[in-house]
Design a protein around this motif. Structure first.
Motif, PDB file in Angstrom:
ATOM      1  N   VAL A 313      48.178  40.521  31.839  1.00 32.87           N
ATOM      2  CA  VAL A 313      48.073  40.131  33.247  1.00 32.87           C
ATOM      3  C   VAL A 313      47.216  38.878  33.383  1.00 32.87           C
ATOM      4  O   VAL A 313      47.561  37.934  34.111  1.00 32.87           O
ATOM      5  CB  VAL A 313      47.485  41.290  34.085  1.00 32.87           C
ATOM      6  CG1 VAL A 313      47.153  40.812  35.494  1.00 32.87           C
ATOM      7  CG2 VAL A 313      48.456  42.457  34.139  1.00 32.87           C
ATOM      8  N   SER A 317      50.635  36.422  33.642  1.00 33.99           N
ATOM      9  CA  SER A 317      51.335  36.838  34.864  1.00 33.99           C
ATOM     10  C   SER A 317      51.192  35.874  36.030  1.00 33.99           C
ATOM     11  O   SER A 317      52.101  35.763  36.860  1.00 33.99           O
ATOM     12  CB  SER A 317      50.830  38.222  35.298  1.00 33.99           C
ATOM     13  OG  SER A 317      49.496  38.135  35.776  1.00 33.99           O
ATOM     14  N   ALA A 319      49.145  36.453  38.378  1.00 37.78           N
ATOM     15  CA  ALA A 319      49.017  37.396  39.498  1.00 37.78           C
ATOM     16  C   ALA A 319      47.739  37.140  40.294  1.00 37.78           C
ATOM     17  O   ALA A 319      46.778  36.526  39.809  1.00 37.78           O
ATOM     18  CB  ALA A 319      49.029  38.830  38.972  1.00 37.78           C
ATOM     19  N   ALA A 322      46.072  43.284  40.703  1.00 43.29           N
ATOM     20  CA  ALA A 322      46.736  44.251  39.829  1.00 43.29           C
ATOM     21  C   ALA A 322      46.148  45.628  40.098  1.00 43.29           C
ATOM     22  O   ALA A 322      45.107  45.765  40.754  1.00 43.29           O
ATOM     23  CB  ALA A 322      46.557  43.865  38.364  1.00 43.29           C
ATOM     24  N   ASP A 339      51.294  44.471  38.726  1.00 39.22           N
ATOM     25  CA  ASP A 339      50.694  43.217  39.195  1.00 39.22           C
ATOM     26  C   ASP A 339      51.702  42.489  40.063  1.00 39.22           C
ATOM     27  O   ASP A 339      52.911  42.747  39.992  1.00 39.22           O
ATOM     28  CB  ASP A 339      50.245  42.345  38.016  1.00 39.22           C
ATOM     29  CG  ASP A 339      51.408  41.813  37.187  1.00 39.22           C
ATOM     30  OD1 ASP A 339      52.107  40.902  37.664  1.00 39.22           O
ATOM     31  OD2 ASP A 339      51.637  42.331  36.073  1.00 39.22           O
TER      32      ASP A 339
END
Length: 396
Positions: A313, A317, A319, A322, A339
């Motif tokens: 992550v 990712s 993101a 998460a 996420d």
């Protein structure tokens, strides 16, 4: 299991037609070879049973029968190869007999051979093939001479029965046999993973803490030499060595945390997952709903699974947030890491997902990845639940 490019799957064979194409000729060759192979197999089966059973009242009868059953396995492998090359039948190999039985003793080796279902089914296959081999050889030879216009249809019908026999008697017998093969494969994954982890620990010790401690020892040696002649320089070197000691201790703590974190041992999954979530580059919410702590091995696998997923992550990712959820359903421990990143993760994407799936599969777990392009990504891991062994009492 994938098919060879030159031999299509049986359900993809071209339909039989009046023209004698190459697939028809392969089927014809298989049918003509049936007779000599059936004679060899029948004679072998009769000899094994007659000699083994006839001498069973003596000390050598049962060992002869066991050796014959092992030889029948070889005949079965030969027949599977013939069906694979000429009929396009590709079936999984039965699980091999366990090795090392002779080291365990004569009677365990004898008993494992006598109850070998693969050997008995291969022997049965060899025994019943003689009348079928005579029939297919006769019909195919006659059709080649007087019925050649419809020979492709005759050959396809006869080889359909051959395919059914091979699948029915020479494939894996039941779910237990398939499970044994899976466990053998999983054992290999566990061994490879453990070896890789040991190599990683050795590399980290050699390149990190060990090299730093060697430099520290050399520095202290130089400081000892300067202690009487140049005390100020010796004091500076001791001060530098003190700083090196702190760095080496931190590296050793990080290495120990990578092997098995102390917070996991002392406080369980909830606290351990909260600790690694705090080091993630995106905000992570953690929810652990467990009635009790699972077995140490399962707890450790769950921890390192979440740790590696959160590293993905952070690195891949993109993101903004998460979440980690852990809960128990019946006899399974479930983990879900989600996420809101860009998605597009794959098991073959080089982010360690395939390795995680193999490790979970090695302990009878599951790994499910749902990551459409554009996100979000949800990874669900499932582990078998085992109760934690009670701690041994301490002597005061």
């Amino acid at each position: 299991m994938t098919m060879s490019p030159s031999v299509p799957a049986p359900d993809r064979l071209p339909p039989a037609r009046f023209a004698l194409d190459r697939w028809t000729w392969r089927e014809i060759v298989h049918l003509l070879v049936n007779l000599p192979m059936a004679i060899v197999g029948f004679v072998y089966a009769i000899l094994v049973v007659a000699v083994g059973v006839g001498l069973s009242v003596t000390a050598i009868g049962l060992p002869v029968l066991v050796s014959g059953l092992r030889g029948a396995r070889w005949l079965g492998r030969l027949e599977r190869g013939r069906a694979r090359s000429l009929l396009g039948v590709r079936i999984e190999e039965p699980s091999p007999l366990a090795r090392g039985r002779r080291e365990e003793g004569f009677f365990p080796w004898l008993w494992s051979g006598l109850k070998d279902p693969v050997g008995w089914r291969s022997l049965l296959y060899a025994f019943i093939r003689l009348p079928w081999g005579v029939l297919t050889f006769t019909v195919t030879l006659v059709a080649l001479i007087v019925l050649w216009p419809v020979l492709p249809f005759i050959a396809r019908g006869l080889t359909a029965a051959d395919r059914a026999m091979v699948r029915g008697l020479l494939s894996r017998s039941d779910e237990l046999e398939r499970r044994i093969a899976e466990l053998e494969s999983d054992r290999g994954v566990v061994v490879d993973t453990a070896a890789a982890d040991l190599r990683r620990i050795e590399r980290d010790l050699h390149d990190g803490a060990q090299a730093r401690l060697v430099a520290l020892a050399m520095g202290l040696g130089l400081a000892k030499e300067k202690l009487t002649g140049d005390p100020e320089a010796a004091a500076r070197m001791v001060e530098e060595a003190h700083g090196e000691v702190k760095v080496a201790l931190q590296e050793l703590r990080d290495l120990a945390r990578g092997i098995h974190p102390a917070v996991l041992t002392d406080r369980g999954l909830d606290a351990a997952l909260s600790a690694i979530s705090s080091r993630c580059t995106v905000p992570v919410s953690v929810s652990v709903d467990l009635p009790a702590r699972p077995a140490e091995a399962i707890e450790g696998i769950a921890y390192f699974t979440v740790s590696e997923l959160l590293q993905n992550v952070s690195k891949h990712s993109g993101a903004r947030s998460a979440s980690v959820e852990v809960w128990r359903v019946a006899d399974r421990l479930l983990i879900q890491v989600t996420d809101d990143g860009s998605g597009g993760a794959r098991l073959d994407g080089g982010t360690g997902m395939a390795g995680l799936a193999e490790r979970l599969g090695a302990v009878d777990g599951l790994f499910v990845l749902d990551s459409p392009v554009g996100g979000p990504t949800a990874v669900t891991a499932e582990l078998p639940w085992r109760d934690r062994a009670p701690a041994a009492g301490r002597v005061a």
